[in-house]
Structures are given as structure tokens and as C-alpha cells.
Design an enzyme around this catalytic site. Sequence first.
Site, PDB file in Angstrom:
ATOM      1  N   GLY A  34       0.789  -0.993  -0.121  1.00 58.03           N
ATOM      2  CA  GLY A  34      -0.231   0.128  -0.075  1.00 58.03           C
ATOM      3  C   GLY A  34       0.800   1.213  -0.044  1.00 58.03           C
ATOM      4  CG  LEU A  35      -0.816   4.863  -1.763  1.00 64.91           C
ATOM      5  CD1 LEU A  35      -2.012   5.882  -1.800  1.00 64.91           C
ATOM      6  CD2 LEU A  35       0.224   5.059  -2.985  1.00 64.91           C
ATOM      7  CB  SER A  36       4.411   6.305   1.967  1.00 62.50           C
ATOM      8  OG  SER A  36       5.094   6.670   2.939  1.00 62.50           O
ATOM      9  N   GLY A  37       2.425   5.438   4.366  1.00 60.70           N
ATOM     10  CA  GLY A  37       1.404   6.218   5.106  1.00 60.70           C
ATOM     11  C   GLY A  37       0.161   5.573   5.439  1.00 60.70           C
ATOM     12  N   GLY A  39      -0.473   2.531   6.441  1.00 64.39           N
ATOM     13  CA  GLY A  39      -0.511   2.059   7.884  1.00 64.39           C
ATOM     14  C   GLY A  39       0.058   0.431   7.773  1.00 64.39           C
ATOM     15  CE  LYS A  40       3.556  -0.127   2.953  1.00 62.25           C
ATOM     16  NZ  LYS A  40       3.324   1.266   3.062  1.00 62.25           N
ATOM     17  CB  SER A  41       5.019  -0.098   9.714  1.00 58.54           C
ATOM     18  OG  SER A  41       5.753  -0.109   8.355  1.00 58.54           O
ATOM     19  CB  SER A 108       5.376  -4.241  -2.790  1.00 60.61           C
ATOM     20  OG  SER A 108       4.890  -4.423  -1.754  1.00 60.61           O
TER      21      SER A 108
HETATM   22  S1  ADX Z   1       9.505   0.000  -2.134  1.00 55.77           S
HETATM   23  O1  ADX Z   1       8.768   0.623  -3.165  1.00 55.77           O
HETATM   24  O2  ADX Z   1      10.500  -0.586  -2.570  1.00 55.77           O
HETATM   25  O3  ADX Z   1       8.499  -1.300  -1.525  1.00 55.77           O
HETATM   26  P1  ADX Z   1       9.660   0.449   0.726  1.00 55.77           P
HETATM   27  O4  ADX Z   1       8.571  -0.047   1.354  1.00 55.77           O
HETATM   28  O5  ADX Z   1      10.996  -0.303   0.903  1.00 55.77           O
HETATM   29  O6  ADX Z   1       9.416   0.924  -0.952  1.00 55.77           O
HETATM   30  O7  ADX Z   1       9.983   1.956   1.188  1.00 55.77           O
HETATM   31  C1  ADX Z   1       9.119   3.073   1.152  1.00 55.77           C
HETATM   32  C2  ADX Z   1       9.334   3.884   2.299  1.00 55.77           C
HETATM   33  O8  ADX Z   1      10.589   4.721   2.087  1.00 55.77           O
HETATM   34  C3  ADX Z   1       8.231   4.884   2.251  1.00 55.77           C
HETATM   35  O9  ADX Z   1       7.161   4.348   3.562  1.00 55.77           O
HETATM   36  C4  ADX Z   1       8.739   6.125   2.757  1.00 55.77           C
HETATM   37  O10 ADX Z   1       8.979   6.478   4.240  1.00 55.77           O
HETATM   38  C5  ADX Z   1      10.189   6.288   2.202  1.00 55.77           C
HETATM   39  N1  ADX Z   1      10.220   6.857   0.933  1.00 55.77           N
HETATM   40  C6  ADX Z   1      11.385   7.671   0.596  1.00 55.77           C
HETATM   41  N2  ADX Z   1      11.474   8.087  -0.894  1.00 55.77           N
HETATM   42  C7  ADX Z   1      10.184   7.302  -1.154  1.00 55.77           C
HETATM   43  C8  ADX Z   1       9.729   7.339  -2.527  1.00 55.77           C
HETATM   44  N3  ADX Z   1      10.209   8.108  -3.461  1.00 55.77           N
HETATM   45  N4  ADX Z   1       8.738   6.570  -2.796  1.00 55.77           N
HETATM   46  C9  ADX Z   1       7.951   6.008  -1.652  1.00 55.77           C
HETATM   47  N5  ADX Z   1       8.421   5.781  -0.687  1.00 55.77           N
HETATM   48  C10 ADX Z   1       9.678   6.616  -0.239  1.00 55.77           C
END
Ligand code: ADX
Length: 202
Positions: A34-37, A39-41, A108
Site C-alpha cells: 500500500g501507499l506510504s502512510g 498503515g502497513k507497518s 511494493s
Molecule cells: S518499495 O517501493 O521499494 O517497496 P519501501 O517500502 O522499501 O518501498 O520504502 C518505502 C518507504 O520509504 C516509505 O514509507 C517512505 O518512508 C520512504 N520513501 C522515501 N522515498 C520514497 C519514494 N520515492 N517513494 C516511496 N517511498 C519513499
Amino acid sequence: MEVVKNIVWHNATITKDDRHRMNGHKSAILWYTGLSGAGKSTLANKVEEKLFERGYHTYVLDGDNIRMGLNKGLGFTAEDRKENIRRIGEVAKLFVDAGALVSTAFVSPYNEDREMVRKLVKEGEFIEIYVSASLDVCENRDTKGLYKKARAGEIKNFTGINDPYEAPLDAELTVDTGSQTLDESADVVLNYLEENGYIEKA
Ligand code: ADX
């Protein structure tokens, strides 16, 4: 990359089945995406807490943390994200082999990368959990202040802003952390695990 030869797989004496018997439960990957933020972790840790209290062998692999160690140096291009996910997939597979219910919390964003991990393990050992909070919800939370920076053009390839997120097409579970409490979301996951025979009914 160098082509490595002369490596022969060694079969373990103690097998995954032995570990399942010893632990009293099966092992699998709970793959949160899911998107950053979104709530996955937070959700992965809450589910782990509940499983751990009930005596299950668990572990959480977290995107931000793994990027500080094992995957230090990998960025956010599609290629680096693929390598990030490939390594985590392999590590998660080792945890499955070791008998754990292992959770992974990584953005991911690409279907292809998540499918690559699904194919690494046996059927039933990969449970994809889509943490589906909308971009609006994630951006309003902006727990790490990264959306603000991304909007200001300070972060390139930021998922949801100037980089894609491909929602799962066939996830085992979808959890909406935007409209559910943390406990409700965690119980959706635990119910799935109970209903599908990964854990005993409470
Ligand atoms: S993934 O896309 O390769 O799966 P991953 O989960 O390891 O990403 O890392 C994402 C975390 O890195 C986000 O929660 C955020 O805190 C940080 N982050 C920093 N730069 C980016 C970016 N360009 N896109 C997404 N997350 C980022």
C-alpha cells in the site's frame, strides 16, 4: 554480474515440516502492500503482537528499517524497488522455511514484483494484504512529512505523487485503514488466518 558456478544445493536435515510440527503451526508470508502512510507497518506490528501473545512464531520485516541495513543503497527507481522486493522475498522465504509467520511491510507498488515473490513460495504461503487507504487519507496523515516534500518537488519517484502504485488485482485480503480502527483491521487479518487454517480459532 559474474556468473557463479560450482554451487550445489544442500538439503537441510531438519525440514520445514519438522519445524511446523515443533512449533505447532504452519508458516507463511503476510505481504502488506500500500501507499506510504497507509498503515502497513502499524498494522503488521499490531497483528504480530496479537499472534505473538497467542504463542505463534512471528517476525516483521519493515521497508524503512530494511532500507537502513540489508538494502542500504537501493533507491526508488523501478529497478531498485524490484531488487528491494526480490531480496525481501528471498529473506521472507527463509523465514517461512524457518517456520515463522513473517510479515513484510513494503510499498511494493508493482504487481509484477509482488507476483515474483508469490511464485517464490508454495501455494498458500503468500498472503497478499492490500492496505487500501486512499492517497487523500495518506497525504492528510503525512506522518513522515514526505508527501509535503514530494509535492514541493523535493523527492522524485514518490509513490502516489510522481510514481505509480498498482493496486493488487487478486489480493487475499483488502483492509481499509481509512475507515476501520487499527484493532478492526488487525482482526480482519486474524480472522482470515483462522478461517484458512493458519492459526487456531481464538
Ligand atoms: S518499495 O517501493 O521499494 O517497496 P519501501 O517500502 O522499501 O518501498 O520504502 C518505502 C518507504 O520509504 C516509505 O514509507 C517512505 O518512508 C520512504 N520513501 C522515501 N522515498 C520514497 C519514494 N520515492 N517513494 C516511496 N517511498 C519513499
